[in-house]
Design a protein around this motif. Structure first.
Motif, PDB file in Angstrom:
ATOM      1  N   GLU A 228       6.190   2.262   2.649  1.00  0.00           N
ATOM      2  CA  GLU A 228       5.229   2.694   1.634  1.00  0.00           C
ATOM      3  C   GLU A 228       4.672   1.493   0.877  1.00  0.00           C
ATOM      4  OE1 GLU A 228       5.012   5.337  -2.487  1.00  0.00           O
ATOM      5  OE2 GLU A 228       6.784   5.474  -1.206  1.00  0.00           O
ATOM      6  N   TYR A 229       5.545   0.526   0.574  1.00  0.00           N
ATOM      7  CA  TYR A 229       5.072  -0.663  -0.124  1.00  0.00           C
ATOM      8  C   TYR A 229       4.067  -1.416   0.733  1.00  0.00           C
ATOM      9  CZ  TYR A 229       4.689  -5.267  -2.104  1.00  0.00           C
ATOM     10  OH  TYR A 229       4.158  -6.429  -2.618  1.00  0.00           O
ATOM     11  N   ARG A 230       4.352  -1.539   2.020  1.00  0.00           N
ATOM     12  CA  ARG A 230       3.438  -2.254   2.910  1.00  0.00           C
ATOM     13  C   ARG A 230       2.071  -1.563   2.958  1.00  0.00           C
ATOM     14  NH1 ARG A 230      -0.292  -3.043   5.631  1.00  0.00           N
ATOM     15  NH2 ARG A 230      -0.466  -4.474   7.378  1.00  0.00           N
ATOM     16  N   ARG A 231       2.071  -0.225   2.942  1.00  0.00           N
ATOM     17  CA  ARG A 231       0.811   0.517   3.008  1.00  0.00           C
ATOM     18  C   ARG A 231       0.025   0.428   1.703  1.00  0.00           C
ATOM     19  NH1 ARG A 231       4.230   4.311   5.618  1.00  0.00           N
ATOM     20  NH2 ARG A 231       4.423   5.482   3.669  1.00  0.00           N
ATOM     21  N   ARG A 232       0.737   0.414   0.569  1.00  0.00           N
ATOM     22  CA  ARG A 232       0.065   0.460  -0.728  1.00  0.00           C
ATOM     23  C   ARG A 232      -0.073  -0.913  -1.381  1.00  0.00           C
ATOM     24  NH1 ARG A 232       3.064   4.825  -4.348  1.00  0.00           N
ATOM     25  NH2 ARG A 232       1.337   4.223  -5.732  1.00  0.00           N
ATOM     26  N   ALA A 233       0.354  -1.950  -0.690  1.00  0.00           N
ATOM     27  CA  ALA A 233       0.418  -3.285  -1.284  1.00  0.00           C
ATOM     28  C   ALA A 233      -0.902  -3.709  -1.918  1.00  0.00           C
ATOM     29  CB  ALA A 233       0.822  -4.304  -0.217  1.00  0.00           C
ATOM     30  N   SER A 234      -0.822  -4.077  -3.181  1.00  0.00           N
ATOM     31  CA  SER A 234      -1.952  -4.639  -3.917  1.00  0.00           C
ATOM     32  C   SER A 234      -1.374  -5.346  -5.136  1.00  0.00           C
ATOM     33  CB  SER A 234      -2.934  -3.545  -4.365  1.00  0.00           C
ATOM     34  OG  SER A 234      -2.361  -2.742  -5.379  1.00  0.00           O
ATOM     35  N   PHE A 235      -2.144  -6.213  -5.746  1.00  0.00           N
ATOM     36  CA  PHE A 235      -1.642  -6.932  -6.919  1.00  0.00           C
ATOM     37  C   PHE A 235      -1.355  -5.963  -8.062  1.00  0.00           C
ATOM     38  CE2 PHE A 235      -2.248  -9.415 -10.856  1.00  0.00           C
ATOM     39  CZ  PHE A 235      -1.253 -10.364 -10.653  1.00  0.00           C
ATOM     40  N   LEU A 236      -2.213  -4.970  -8.243  1.00  0.00           N
ATOM     41  CA  LEU A 236      -2.006  -3.985  -9.306  1.00  0.00           C
ATOM     42  C   LEU A 236      -0.730  -3.179  -9.060  1.00  0.00           C
ATOM     43  CD1 LEU A 236      -3.055  -2.636 -11.863  1.00  0.00           C
ATOM     44  CD2 LEU A 236      -4.406  -1.087 -10.435  1.00  0.00           C
ATOM     45  N   PHE A 237      -0.478  -2.825  -7.796  1.00  0.00           N
ATOM     46  CA  PHE A 237       0.733  -2.089  -7.449  1.00  0.00           C
ATOM     47  C   PHE A 237       1.969  -2.945  -7.744  1.00  0.00           C
ATOM     48  CE2 PHE A 237       3.439   0.012  -3.989  1.00  0.00           C
ATOM     49  CZ  PHE A 237       3.746   1.097  -4.792  1.00  0.00           C
ATOM     50  N   ASP A 238       1.883  -4.248  -7.464  1.00  0.00           N
ATOM     51  CA  ASP A 238       2.981  -5.165  -7.780  1.00  0.00           C
ATOM     52  C   ASP A 238       3.279  -5.163  -9.275  1.00  0.00           C
ATOM     53  OD1 ASP A 238       3.177  -5.830  -5.141  1.00  0.00           O
ATOM     54  OD2 ASP A 238       2.715  -7.966  -5.393  1.00  0.00           O
ATOM     55  N   MET A 239       2.239  -5.209 -10.100  1.00  0.00           N
ATOM     56  CA  MET A 239       2.438  -5.237 -11.549  1.00  0.00           C
ATOM     57  C   MET A 239       3.100  -3.950 -12.044  1.00  0.00           C
ATOM     58  SD  MET A 239       1.489  -8.218 -12.422  1.00  0.00           S
ATOM     59  CE  MET A 239       2.158  -8.650 -10.791  1.00  0.00           C
ATOM     60  N   THR A 240       2.746  -2.840 -11.413  1.00  0.00           N
ATOM     61  CA  THR A 240       3.371  -1.560 -11.773  1.00  0.00           C
ATOM     62  C   THR A 240       4.868  -1.601 -11.485  1.00  0.00           C
ATOM     63  OG1 THR A 240       1.324  -0.371 -11.255  1.00  0.00           O
ATOM     64  CG2 THR A 240       3.346   0.930 -11.363  1.00  0.00           C
ATOM     65  N   ILE A 241       5.233  -2.158 -10.335  1.00  0.00           N
ATOM     66  CA  ILE A 241       6.649  -2.251  -9.954  1.00  0.00           C
ATOM     67  C   ILE A 241       7.395  -3.201 -10.886  1.00  0.00           C
ATOM     68  CG2 ILE A 241       8.228  -3.026  -8.140  1.00  0.00           C
ATOM     69  CD1 ILE A 241       6.162  -2.038  -6.089  1.00  0.00           C
ATOM     70  N   VAL A 242       6.769  -4.312 -11.251  1.00  0.00           N
ATOM     71  CA  VAL A 242       7.396  -5.268 -12.170  1.00  0.00           C
ATOM     72  C   VAL A 242       7.719  -4.590 -13.502  1.00  0.00           C
ATOM     73  CG1 VAL A 242       7.003  -7.342 -13.567  1.00  0.00           C
ATOM     74  CG2 VAL A 242       6.396  -7.333 -11.139  1.00  0.00           C
ATOM     75  N   LEU A 243       6.783  -3.806 -14.030  1.00  0.00           N
ATOM     76  CA  LEU A 243       6.994  -3.110 -15.303  1.00  0.00           C
ATOM     77  C   LEU A 243       8.121  -2.076 -15.196  1.00  0.00           C
ATOM     78  CD1 LEU A 243       3.316  -2.595 -16.511  1.00  0.00           C
ATOM     79  CD2 LEU A 243       4.993  -4.245 -17.360  1.00  0.00           C
ATOM     80  N   LYS A 244       8.233  -1.437 -14.038  1.00  0.00           N
ATOM     81  CA  LYS A 244       9.286  -0.441 -13.835  1.00  0.00           C
ATOM     82  C   LYS A 244      10.655  -1.073 -13.621  1.00  0.00           C
ATOM     83  CE  LYS A 244       6.457   3.291 -11.841  1.00  0.00           C
ATOM     84  NZ  LYS A 244       6.241   4.131 -10.633  1.00  0.00           N
ATOM     85  N   THR A 245      10.663  -2.357 -13.271  1.00  0.00           N
ATOM     86  CA  THR A 245      11.926  -3.036 -12.969  1.00  0.00           C
ATOM     87  C   THR A 245      12.797  -3.205 -14.207  1.00  0.00           C
ATOM     88  OG1 THR A 245      10.941  -4.241 -11.117  1.00  0.00           O
ATOM     89  CG2 THR A 245      12.946  -5.159 -12.066  1.00  0.00           C
TER      90      THR A 245
END
Length: 256
Positions: A228-245
């Motif tokens: 799913e990460y590979r399919r949705r990969a984008s810089f904005l998606f990365d920032m969302t994951i960082v905030l959730k971490t």
């Protein structure tokens, strides 16, 4: 004309790719894809680039700034943590292990050593004496009550502080802040035909697996999260994951 170093690097990469392909060729799969699709060609990227050129530059810039700033700010804590670990379990400070990176290339992944120096002996004894522990280990190479982990090591692992040395892997370009967790060669078979999704991106310090329950998630679910990460990969998606971490780490859910 390739230099000697570049030729040697290419040979090493081809060796890793061939090794991974040989493993995946015998892996069970429910997908109708040939083994050639499991690994990228040398110097290539499976399934095409997951990010546009500008986003790739932005992602790499964020990786460098984040890793450098975090190392600078946390340096005093890292020194104290290193001293405490040596007092708790004298020996090597770091645990270095070969992991599978982008394009199937192996790299040395760094962690603080949180296990006793005779960890392998302790594991062998437990697996030989406990069928239940053997089943748990065979499932995802994890143990809830791991005798190898030191007292302080257990706390550090729960807070994911043992992974902070991987900031060096990020600076060197072997890892990214966000991506699938780096796997060992023995785990390649568990990915089956989805291994090409794993190889399409750099492994990360955090990712969808970390913010969705970590070890409470089955290995099959972990593979699907990587896809799913590979399919949705984008810089904005990365920032969302960082905030959730942040809340995921503080809550320590699924961490052991």
């Amino acid at each position: 004309m390739l230099t000697t170093d570049q030729l040697n690097q290419r040979v090493l990469l081809e060796t890793d790719v061939d090794y991974c392909r040989s493993l995946i060729a015998i892996a069970p799969s429910t997908q109708n894809r040939s083994a050639d699709n499991f690994m990228p060609e040398v110097g290539g990227d499976p399934k095409g680039d997951h990010l546009g050129k500008h986003e790739q530059i932005l992602k790499r810039a964020f990786d460098i700034v984040f890793a450098a700033m975090f190392l600078i700010v946390s340096f005093p804590m890292l020194i104290l943590l290193s001293i405490a670990l040596q007092i708790d379990s004298p020996g090597r400070l770091f645990f270095v292990q070969q992991r599978v990176g982008q394009r199937g290339r192996m790299f040395n992944c760094y962690k603080f050593r949180t296990m006793h120096e005779d960890a392998e002996r302790l594991l062998d004894e437990l697996l030989a004496s406990s069928p239940e522990a053997k089943r748990e280990w065979d499932l995802d190479h994890k143990l809830r009550n791991d005798p190898r982990v030191s007292r302080l090591g257990g706390i550090i692992r729960k807070l994911s502080l043992d992974e902070l040395p991987q900031l060096l892997n990020i600076l060197s370009g072997e890892m990214s802040v966000v991506g699938p967790r780096p796997i060992v060669r023995a785990e390649i078979l568990k990915y089956g035909s989805f291994f090409s999704d794993y190889c399409a991106v750099k492994p990360g310090l955090t990712g969808l697996w970390q913010v969705n329950g970590r070890n409470d998630v089955s290995y099959d679910e972990r593979v699907q999260l990587d896809c799913e990460y590979r399919r949705r990969a984008s810089f904005l998606f990365d920032m969302t994951i960082v905030l959730k971490t942040v809340p995921a780490v503080l809550g320590a859910k699924g961490s052991y």
